[in-house]
Write a protein that holds these residues in place. Structure first.
Motif, PDB file in Angstrom:
ATOM      1  N   SER B  17       5.994  -1.209   4.502  1.00 14.95           N
ATOM      2  CA  SER B  17       4.974  -0.158   4.409  1.00 14.95           C
ATOM      3  C   SER B  17       4.593   0.342   5.802  1.00 14.95           C
ATOM      4  O   SER B  17       4.340   1.534   5.998  1.00 14.95           O
ATOM      5  CB  SER B  17       3.750  -0.652   3.632  1.00 14.95           C
ATOM      6  OG  SER B  17       2.940  -1.436   4.446  1.00 14.95           O
ATOM      7  N   VAL B  18       4.581  -0.562   6.789  1.00 13.08           N
ATOM      8  CA  VAL B  18       4.264  -0.118   8.154  1.00 13.08           C
ATOM      9  C   VAL B  18       5.357   0.816   8.658  1.00 13.08           C
ATOM     10  O   VAL B  18       5.085   1.898   9.195  1.00 13.08           O
ATOM     11  CB  VAL B  18       4.094  -1.326   9.109  1.00 13.08           C
ATOM     12  CG1 VAL B  18       4.073  -0.861  10.550  1.00 13.08           C
ATOM     13  CG2 VAL B  18       2.826  -2.084   8.781  1.00 13.08           C
ATOM     14  N   ALA B  20       7.428   2.542   6.918  1.00 10.47           N
ATOM     15  CA  ALA B  20       7.454   3.798   6.184  1.00 10.47           C
ATOM     16  C   ALA B  20       6.363   4.748   6.680  1.00 10.47           C
ATOM     17  O   ALA B  20       6.579   5.945   6.831  1.00 10.47           O
ATOM     18  CB  ALA B  20       7.271   3.525   4.691  1.00 10.47           C
ATOM     19  N   LYS B  21       5.186   4.183   6.931  1.00 17.33           N
ATOM     20  CA  LYS B  21       4.075   5.032   7.369  1.00 17.33           C
ATOM     21  C   LYS B  21       4.215   5.451   8.822  1.00 17.33           C
ATOM     22  O   LYS B  21       3.833   6.550   9.203  1.00 17.33           O
ATOM     23  CB  LYS B  21       2.742   4.273   7.199  1.00 17.33           C
ATOM     24  CG  LYS B  21       2.126   4.440   5.834  1.00 17.33           C
ATOM     25  CD  LYS B  21       0.626   4.277   5.913  1.00 17.33           C
ATOM     26  CE  LYS B  21      -0.036   4.977   4.744  1.00 17.33           C
ATOM     27  NZ  LYS B  21      -1.381   4.513   4.482  1.00 17.33           N
ATOM     28  N   LEU B  22       4.671   4.531   9.631  1.00 11.83           N
ATOM     29  CA  LEU B  22       4.704   4.786  11.066  1.00 11.83           C
ATOM     30  C   LEU B  22       6.040   4.324  11.645  1.00 11.83           C
ATOM     31  O   LEU B  22       6.100   3.308  12.351  1.00 11.83           O
ATOM     32  CB  LEU B  22       3.534   4.068  11.750  1.00 11.83           C
ATOM     33  CG  LEU B  22       3.210   4.488  13.166  1.00 11.83           C
ATOM     34  CD1 LEU B  22       2.925   5.974  13.254  1.00 11.83           C
ATOM     35  CD2 LEU B  22       2.031   3.696  13.695  1.00 11.83           C
ATOM     36  N   LYS B  26       7.841   7.962  15.230  1.00 12.56           N
ATOM     37  CA  LYS B  26       6.522   8.584  15.094  1.00 12.56           C
ATOM     38  C   LYS B  26       5.508   7.880  15.982  1.00 12.56           C
ATOM     39  O   LYS B  26       4.620   8.494  16.558  1.00 12.56           O
ATOM     40  CB  LYS B  26       6.047   8.501  13.638  1.00 12.56           C
ATOM     41  CG  LYS B  26       6.295   9.759  12.830  1.00 12.56           C
ATOM     42  CD  LYS B  26       5.590   9.620  11.489  1.00 12.56           C
ATOM     43  CE  LYS B  26       5.363  10.947  10.808  1.00 12.56           C
ATOM     44  NZ  LYS B  26       4.649  10.774   9.535  1.00 12.56           N
ATOM     45  N   ILE B 193       0.386   8.884  13.056  1.00 10.12           N
ATOM     46  CA  ILE B 193       0.869   9.008  11.674  1.00 10.12           C
ATOM     47  C   ILE B 193       0.885  10.475  11.257  1.00 10.12           C
ATOM     48  O   ILE B 193       1.859  10.972  10.708  1.00 10.12           O
ATOM     49  CB  ILE B 193      -0.017   8.181  10.700  1.00 10.12           C
ATOM     50  CG1 ILE B 193       0.233   6.686  10.908  1.00 10.12           C
ATOM     51  CG2 ILE B 193       0.276   8.570   9.247  1.00 10.12           C
ATOM     52  CD1 ILE B 193      -0.671   5.785  10.082  1.00 10.12           C
ATOM     53  N   LYS B 194      -0.211  11.176  11.538  1.00  8.25           N
ATOM     54  CA  LYS B 194      -0.335  12.557  11.055  1.00  8.25           C
ATOM     55  C   LYS B 194       0.235  13.582  12.020  1.00  8.25           C
ATOM     56  O   LYS B 194       0.441  14.738  11.639  1.00  8.25           O
ATOM     57  CB  LYS B 194      -1.822  12.879  10.805  1.00  8.25           C
ATOM     58  CG  LYS B 194      -2.403  12.121   9.618  1.00  8.25           C
ATOM     59  CD  LYS B 194      -2.045  12.821   8.320  1.00  8.25           C
ATOM     60  CE  LYS B 194      -2.630  12.097   7.129  1.00  8.25           C
ATOM     61  NZ  LYS B 194      -2.245  12.751   5.869  1.00  8.25           N
TER      62      LYS B 194
END
Lengths: 60, 209, 315
Positions: B17-18, B20-22, B26, B193-194
């Motif tokens: 999950s880490v 995938a998110k970051l 990124k 992230i964004k």
């Protein structure tokens, strides 16, 4: 005014401060200087040309 | 060991999950959108650099204890560095704040980034304040006896006693630095992230991304 | 995906334009070096303030009459701390607004009885002298109405208080043991023993200066020194610093309210200022969620300067 030794400042700020008063507003020259510098910095950051902008090419 | 067992692991799930998110590119990107071309963008990193200098000088002051700087010229110099790094820190943070407000940087699902930034500002003010009352000099005596009235009026004085040097020093050198660093970390991770907020669309015909 | 109307202050357009190399680690490293060098330069040029802490010894030596008057106010319960209320005692009204009375709700957490904590206990910790022992036992065995009669007599004559020959003198003969108590406490303060007695009441180690700081804050001496340095609450003092150094300028809005009515005149001024600041702080944190407020940047158009290159490229 200050305690002892170790105050080897080039500019000695260890005197009673200067204050500007206008109606109920009272502000020290030092604080005003800091605030004015903040506004100046903000404006300069807005208008100063950012280096390297001409080299930008689409990537990714 | 079966693959399903590995997949069910807390460890592997957290990693996935880490990542995938970051993902690494990124977290540490090598490019930025072309619109990131203004000096206003350097004040976030300047604030963090100042926070770093504040923490390093604070650590040096910690080595010989809270009253060392009154009697040592080296200590006084490190104290001066600590003070001026704090001045730069707030200076840069306020310019950063004006810049991000001007860009409405909360747009596009970035509202929590704004919120963590604002809370970091408040935590920093409290960290600065507890530093002022931990100076063990006339300044700290006066500030503490004045500030007690404000905090007492909220009821907070029952637990947060600004006249208690030990308590204030602990907040200043343990609890609030942790808060400031953790909040800053969250803030930066959210930005990564964004991504950096895109410019306003001048023709307002766009559809939300 | 359903198409919701695009809200320009909440949603961001998807960026489909070019990317350019940007080395954030290099940027961060340069920032640390620049800030570190700037910090060293500012420290060398301007140093930092360090005005020596005052002690009860310096106060009572410099202003023995102010000290003795303050000691009397601690003994007869007329001092600021004696009449403070929560969290120190039940001596006065707590601050609040309407039904909001958090100071009162939380109650006394740091109990201070000014007569015993600031005057009688310190005196009892002193080596006994016949006159002090007699005065203490006369005070302790007296009824509270007798005590009040003594302190009132002393108080009435205290406008003529003098300090000469190392003694506090007040022209009255009706004050019972009070002249001895006040004089002994002043001697004790001038020797430095009271500084110690106030911090060590709970044992050998201490990191808590609540009692001596409260005692200091009741006298005029500390406040006069602060006012001379423009540090008073009604002088925007919260954002000021001793000497000519910049202070906590970021507290400008907090200290602003203390300068104007009704905040500056209300008996619950501190509470009103904090309440106001809490509301404003909530607005600040929640800007992205507040219609109107979150539209300001789009209307200010400062963003057009920041992204001028982007907009120029679009045309």
């Amino acid at each position: 005014m200050s305690q002892g030794w170790g105050l080897g400042a080039l500019v000695n700020l260890d005197h009673y401060g200067h204050y500007l008063n206008w109606h109920f507003i009272s502000i020290s020259v030092s604080n005003l200087t800091v605030m004015v510098l903040m506004v100046v910095t903000f404006v300069v950051a807005l208008f100063a040309p950012f280096p390297g902008r001409r080299n930008r090419r689409g990537s990714k | 060991m079966s693959t399903t067992e590995i997949e069910r692991q807390w460890t592997s799930r957290l990693r996935k999950s880490v990542v995938a998110k970051l993902p690494p590119d990124k977290m540490l990107p090598d490019t930025q959108p072309a619109y990131v071309a203004s000096w206003i963008y350097v004040f976030g990193v300047t604030t963090m650099a100042a926070l770093f200098v504040v923490i390093v000088t604070g650590c040096i002051l910690a080595i010989d204890g809270p009253v060392w700087w009154h009697s040592s010229s080296l200590g006084h110099f490190v104290n001066s560095m600590h003070l001026w790094a704090v001045e730069i820190f707030f200076f840069a943070m306020v310019v950063h704040l004006w810049g991000k407000f001007s860009m409405a940087a909360w747009r596009g699902g970035r509202s929590l980034t704004w919120v963590t930034g604002a809370v970091t500002f408040l935590a920093s003010i409290l960290a600065g304040f507890t530093g002022y009352v931990s100076q063990t000099n006339f300044d700290s005596q006066w500030i503490a006896t004045q500030a007690k009235d404000g905090i007492n009026s909220t009821g907070g004085g029952a637990f947060f006693n600004v006249l208690n040097l030990g308590q204030m020093l602990m907040w200043h050198i343990v609890l609030l630095p942790i808060a400031a660093v953790v909040l800053t970390g969250l803030h930066v991770v959210m930005v990564r992230i964004k991504g950096v907020v895109p410019p306003f669309e001048e023709k307002s015909s766009e559809v939300s991304a | 995906m359903s198409k919701k109307p695009f809200r320009p202050d909440v949603d961001a357009p998807e960026y489909k334009g070019p990317y350019a190399p940007y080395d954030i680690i290099k940027e961060g490293t340069i920032a640390v070096v620049v800030v570190a060098l700037l910090t060293v330069a500012l420290a060398i040029v301007f140093s930092s303030p360090d005005e020596k802490a005052i002690t009860i010894k310096t106060w009572s030596t410099a202003a023995p009459v102010d000290f003795a008057q303050t000691a009397l106010s601690e003994l007869n319960g007329s001092s600021g701390v004696a009449g403070y209320g929560a969290p120190y005692n039940n001596g006065g009204p707590s601050q609040g607004w309407g039904f909001l009375q958090p100071e009162h709700w939380l109650g006394v957490h740091i109990p201070i009885n000014t007569a015993t904590d600031f005057v009688l206990n310190p005196l009892e910790s002193q080596p006994a002298t016949p006159s002090l022992s007699a005065a203490l036992s006369q005070w302790n065995s007296a009824s509270s109405s007798a005590q009040t009669a003594w302190t009132t007599a002393y108080s009435n004559a205290s406008a003529k208080m003098t300090f000469s020959g190392g003694e506090v003198k007040v022209p009255t003969t009706k004050a019972g043991p009070v002249p001895v108590l006040i004089n002994a406490l002043t001697q004790m303060a001038r020797s430095g023993a009271l500084d110690q007695a106030l911090v060590t009441q709970k044992g050998f180690y201490t990191t808590n200066y609540t009692k001596p700081l409260l005692f200091l804050s009741d006298g005029a001496y500390l406040g006069n020194l602060a006012d001379a340095q423009h540090l008073g609450g009604d002088q925007w003092g919260m954002m000021n610093e001793t000497g000519q150094w910049p202070g906590q300028a970021w507290l400008w809005l907090y200290t602003f309210w203390y300068q104007i009515p009704p905040w500056s005149t209300s008996a619950s001024g501190d509470f009103l200022v904090w309440g106001t600041m809490m509301i404003l702080t909530a607005l600040f944190i929640l800007v992205p969620f507040i219609p109107g407020l979150r539209s300001i940047p789009r209307r200010l158009k400062i963003y057009r300067i920041i992204w001028r290159e982007h907009y120029a490229a679009q045309e």
